[in-house]
Design an enzyme around this catalytic site. Structure first.
Site, PDB file in Angstrom:
ATOM      1  N   CYS A   1       1.186  -1.639  -0.016  1.00  0.00           N
ATOM      2  CA  CYS A   1       0.030  -0.466  -0.676  1.00  0.00           C
ATOM      3  C   CYS A   1       0.671   1.473   0.294  1.00  0.00           C
ATOM      4  O   CYS A   1       1.435   1.658  -0.730  1.00  0.00           O
ATOM      5  CB  CYS A   1      -0.949   0.135   0.723  1.00  0.00           C
ATOM      6  SG  CYS A   1      -2.453   1.444   1.264  1.00  0.00           S
TER       7      CYS A   1
ATOM      8  N   HIS B   1      -3.948  -4.886   0.597  1.00  0.00           N
ATOM      9  CA  HIS B   1      -3.177  -5.919   1.170  1.00  0.00           C
ATOM     10  C   HIS B   1      -3.277  -7.164   1.473  1.00  0.00           C
ATOM     11  O   HIS B   1      -3.842  -7.790   1.730  1.00  0.00           O
ATOM     12  CB  HIS B   1      -3.564  -5.247   2.541  1.00  0.00           C
ATOM     13  CG  HIS B   1      -3.240  -3.772   2.873  1.00  0.00           C
ATOM     14  ND1 HIS B   1      -2.537  -3.130   3.690  1.00  0.00           N
ATOM     15  CD2 HIS B   1      -3.913  -2.060   2.228  1.00  0.00           C
ATOM     16  CE1 HIS B   1      -2.427  -1.871   3.979  1.00  0.00           C
ATOM     17  NE2 HIS B   1      -3.476  -1.245   3.743  1.00  0.00           N
TER      18      HIS B   1
ATOM     19  N   GLU C   1      -1.983  -9.303   3.128  1.00  0.00           N
ATOM     20  CA  GLU C   1      -1.331  -9.785   4.019  1.00  0.00           C
ATOM     21  C   GLU C   1      -2.919 -10.298   4.774  1.00  0.00           C
ATOM     22  O   GLU C   1      -3.550 -11.411   5.610  1.00  0.00           O
ATOM     23  CB  GLU C   1      -1.208  -8.887   5.504  1.00  0.00           C
ATOM     24  CG  GLU C   1      -1.460  -7.518   6.017  1.00  0.00           C
ATOM     25  CD  GLU C   1      -1.454  -6.577   4.869  1.00  0.00           C
ATOM     26  OE1 GLU C   1      -2.520  -5.408   4.915  1.00  0.00           O
ATOM     27  OE2 GLU C   1      -1.140  -6.762   3.768  1.00  0.00           O
TER      28      GLU C   1
END
Length: 237
Positions: free
Chosen positions: A113, A216, A218
């Site tokens: 990001c 993102h 994750e």
């Protein structure tokens, strides 16, 4: 070779107030858990620019995280900050120093990001300060639905490091940004774009592993997101 490469993870910071009467660091747990799941040993990095080279001498790789703030336009010749721009000078100073130290030592860097945007600036690139003002018909890059859900698709550029990691089929990703990369920098490549043409990833083939994605991974919204962390940690071995 270490059993688990040591991965430095940059922290977010907030001034006194809210959770604490003193300034504090914080970061979502899923950044750390994604590194652990990929086989890395994550360690948090306080914002000490003077220690950036010392950190990188001890680390095997660097993960530059995102946050609700922006890269200072002064770092890329962008002029005065847009009214929507939020700066965190202490954090940005440290992250830029850490990225430059990692690239100079040819240690792997993964930017997520805002970390992807900072990586592009470190390559010599530029940013769009506020997407709605610069991209006609832009998607809602600050998606209204939860970040655990996809916001839009991205097209992966064939022949790139990112394509070798995730393949070339479109990915469904989450989206939480109002700025974007305008130019990737000297020798760098754009490796992913949104349907509206907004840049969603950059990389630099002149470095061992220097990869940034605007979304993102994750959160593992797309089933191929964990492969990005696996490839990064493997490059750190």
């Amino acid at each position: 070779m270490r059993a688990r490469p040591i991965i430095g993870v940059t922290l977010d910071s907030e001034p006194a107030g809210g959770w604490s009467k003193l300034p504090w660091y914080a970061l979502r747990q899923n950044y750390f858990s994604a590194v652990v799941a990929a086989g890395g040993l994550p360690v948090a990095l306080p914002h000490e620019p003077a220690l950036a080279a010392a950190y990188m001498a001890e680390l095997d790789g660097l993960l530059v995280t995102g946050g609700a703030f922006d890269v200072d336009p002064a770092l890329w010749g962008g002029g005065a900050p847009h009214p929507k721009v939020t700066l965190k000078p202490g954090r940005t100073d440290f992250e830029m120093a850490a990225v430059r130290a990692a690239l100079a030592a040819d240690k792997p860097v993964l930017g997520i990001c805002g970390g992807q945007q900072l990586l592009a600036v470190a390559f010599g690139g530029t940013l769009i300060q506020h997407i709605p003002d610069a991209v006609a018909g832009a998607l809602a890059h600050e998606q209204p639905n939860p970040r655990t859900e996809p916001g839009h698709e991205v097209a992966i550029a064939p022949g790139t490091l990112l394509a070798r990691i995730v393949g070339t089929a479109p990915m469904r990703v989450n989206s939480a940004h109002h700025q974007a990369v305008a130019t990737a920098g000297d020798g760098a490549l754009v490796n992913a774009v949104a349907p509206d043409g907004v840049v969603e990833g950059v990389e630099h083939p002149g470095h061992r592993f220097a990869l940034g994605v605007q979304w993102h991974p994750e959160y593992a919204v797309d089933p191929r997101d964990p492969a990005i962390f696996s490839a990064f940690v493997e490059a750190c071995r």
